[in-house]
Scaffold this active site. Structure first.
Site, PDB file in Angstrom:
ATOM      1  N   HIS A   1       0.855  -1.202   0.000  1.00 48.39           N
ATOM      2  CA  HIS A   1       0.000   0.000   0.000  1.00 48.39           C
ATOM      3  C   HIS A   1       0.878   1.235   0.000  1.00 48.39           C
ATOM      4  CE1 HIS A   1       0.828  -0.572   4.269  1.00 48.39           C
ATOM      5  NE2 HIS A   1       0.287   0.602   4.565  1.00 48.39           N
TER       6      HIS A   1
ATOM      7  N   HIS B   1       1.426   3.896   1.857  1.00 49.47           N
ATOM      8  CA  HIS B   1       2.031   4.613   2.984  1.00 49.47           C
ATOM      9  C   HIS B   1       3.555   4.605   2.880  1.00 49.47           C
ATOM     10  CE1 HIS B   1      -1.744   4.252   5.792  1.00 49.47           C
ATOM     11  NE2 HIS B   1      -1.848   5.231   4.905  1.00 49.47           N
TER      12      HIS B   1
ATOM     13  N   ASP C   1       5.988   4.421   4.922  1.00 49.63           N
ATOM     14  CA  ASP C   1       6.827   3.462   5.654  1.00 49.63           C
ATOM     15  C   ASP C   1       6.923   2.122   4.916  1.00 49.63           C
ATOM     16  OD1 ASP C   1       4.068   3.203   6.438  1.00 49.63           O
ATOM     17  OD2 ASP C   1       4.674   1.921   8.110  1.00 49.63           O
ATOM     18  N   HIS C   2       6.128   1.934   3.853  1.00 52.10           N
ATOM     19  CA  HIS C   2       6.208   0.730   3.016  1.00 52.10           C
ATOM     20  C   HIS C   2       6.725   1.051   1.613  1.00 52.10           C
ATOM     21  CE1 HIS C   2       3.869  -1.689   5.914  1.00 52.10           C
ATOM     22  NE2 HIS C   2       3.505  -0.472   6.269  1.00 52.10           N
TER      23      HIS C   2
HETATM   24 ZN   LIG Z   1       2.944   0.479   7.972  1.00 52.91          ZN
END
Ligand SMILES: [Zn+2]
Length: 288
Positions: free
Chosen positions: A92, A94, A96-97
């Protein structure tokens, strides 16, 4: 109103902060932990390398933050597998990914694939739920898991394990964001992954769940139902705004998590409003 019990309390899981930097979870999968721990990312973001041993190839799933130390750890893990990266997959959008997806895709000269066209980039591939990717000597099933975010995907491996991103976390429960997230879709996605009968859940944050993955999915479903009844009870007790409901229902939760709790609360209220149980007008919440 009893809170549903988390089956993981009796499991032998590593303590928070106790995950190894790199771990071989099964012959197909190596996990590399990014150095970005926080209240929201738990131990940090888990980046997964997936590939058949001996194929000389691996897929990088959720590269995580574009951090030089993390890149070095991932390259070391690729070298240990004697593999080069042939694709970067993202669960996804976001940061942090997804943050490292474009720079690492360029560095590895590997295509980036995600459900979100902006994450996949101009030369990437937009993934469709239900498709099967044949990569790195193995195959990955693309599973739609909207809810946490609208674009969220999970990847089912040939071993039966499922890479679940932030759909399910190794510790605690996940946040359905608002307004992008969707509680109804989230519940359907939990049931969809449950129906796959996963042999293990490899989460975007926190330890791998191998002992009884279906019990964790059952707990997540029960937890959501419990939150709904808690919000209705708070309303009856006199909470008339989203803020008051968060203070009531999340009284035991550290305050730094209240902004996330407010998002989850708004997402749950949207479902309760759609079901005709509450009326939401901006920050104000009432009974119909
Ligand atoms: Zn995350």
């Amino acid at each position: 109103m009893r809170a549903p019990a988390d089956p993981r309390v009796t499991w032998d899981l590593p303590a928070p902060g106790g995950l190894p930097r790199t771990a071989d979870l099964e012959p197909l999968v190596t996990r590399v932990l990014a150095p970005n721990p926080s209240a929201m990312t738990l131990d940090g973001t888990n980046t997964y390398l997936v590939g058949a041993s001996g194929s000389g190839q691996a897929v990088v799933v959720d590269p995580g933050p574009d951090d030089p130390a993390h890149l070095a750890a991932v390259e070391e893990a690729l070298a240990a597998r004697d593999a080069r990266c042939v694709a970067v997959l993202v669960t996804h959008h976001h940061g942090d990914h997804a943050e490292a997806a474009q720079p690492w895709g360029a560095r590895f000269e590997a295509p980036v694939a995600a459900a979100d066209a902006a994450v996949a980039g101009p030369r990437g591939r937009v993934l469709e739920p239900g498709e099967r990717l044949h990569l790195a000597g193995t195959s990955l099933g693309v599973v739609a898991t909207p809810g946490h975010t609208a674009d969220h995907l999970a990847f089912r491996l040939e071993s039966g394990a499922v890479l679940v991103g932030d759909h399910v976390l190794g510790r605690g429960t996940s946040v359905v964001t608002h307004p992008e997230g969707d509680v109804v879709a989230y519940l359907e996605s939990l049931r969809r992954v449950h129906d796959l009968g996963p042999s293990a859940l490899y989460c975007g944050h926190g330890p791998e769940l191998t002992e009884d993955p279906s019990a964790v999915l059952d707990f997540y479903l029960a937890h959501r139902a419990h939150r709904e009844s808690q919000l209705l009870a708070a309303l009856v007790r006199g909470a008339g705004t989203v803020e008051q409901m968060v203070a009531d229902v999340y009284a035991e939760v550290p305050r730094e998590l209240w902004p996330a709790a407010a998002q989850s609360t708004r997402a749950t209220l949207a479902k309760l409003a759609a079901d005709g149980h509450v009326v939401v007008d901006g920050d104000r919440v009432g009974l119909p």
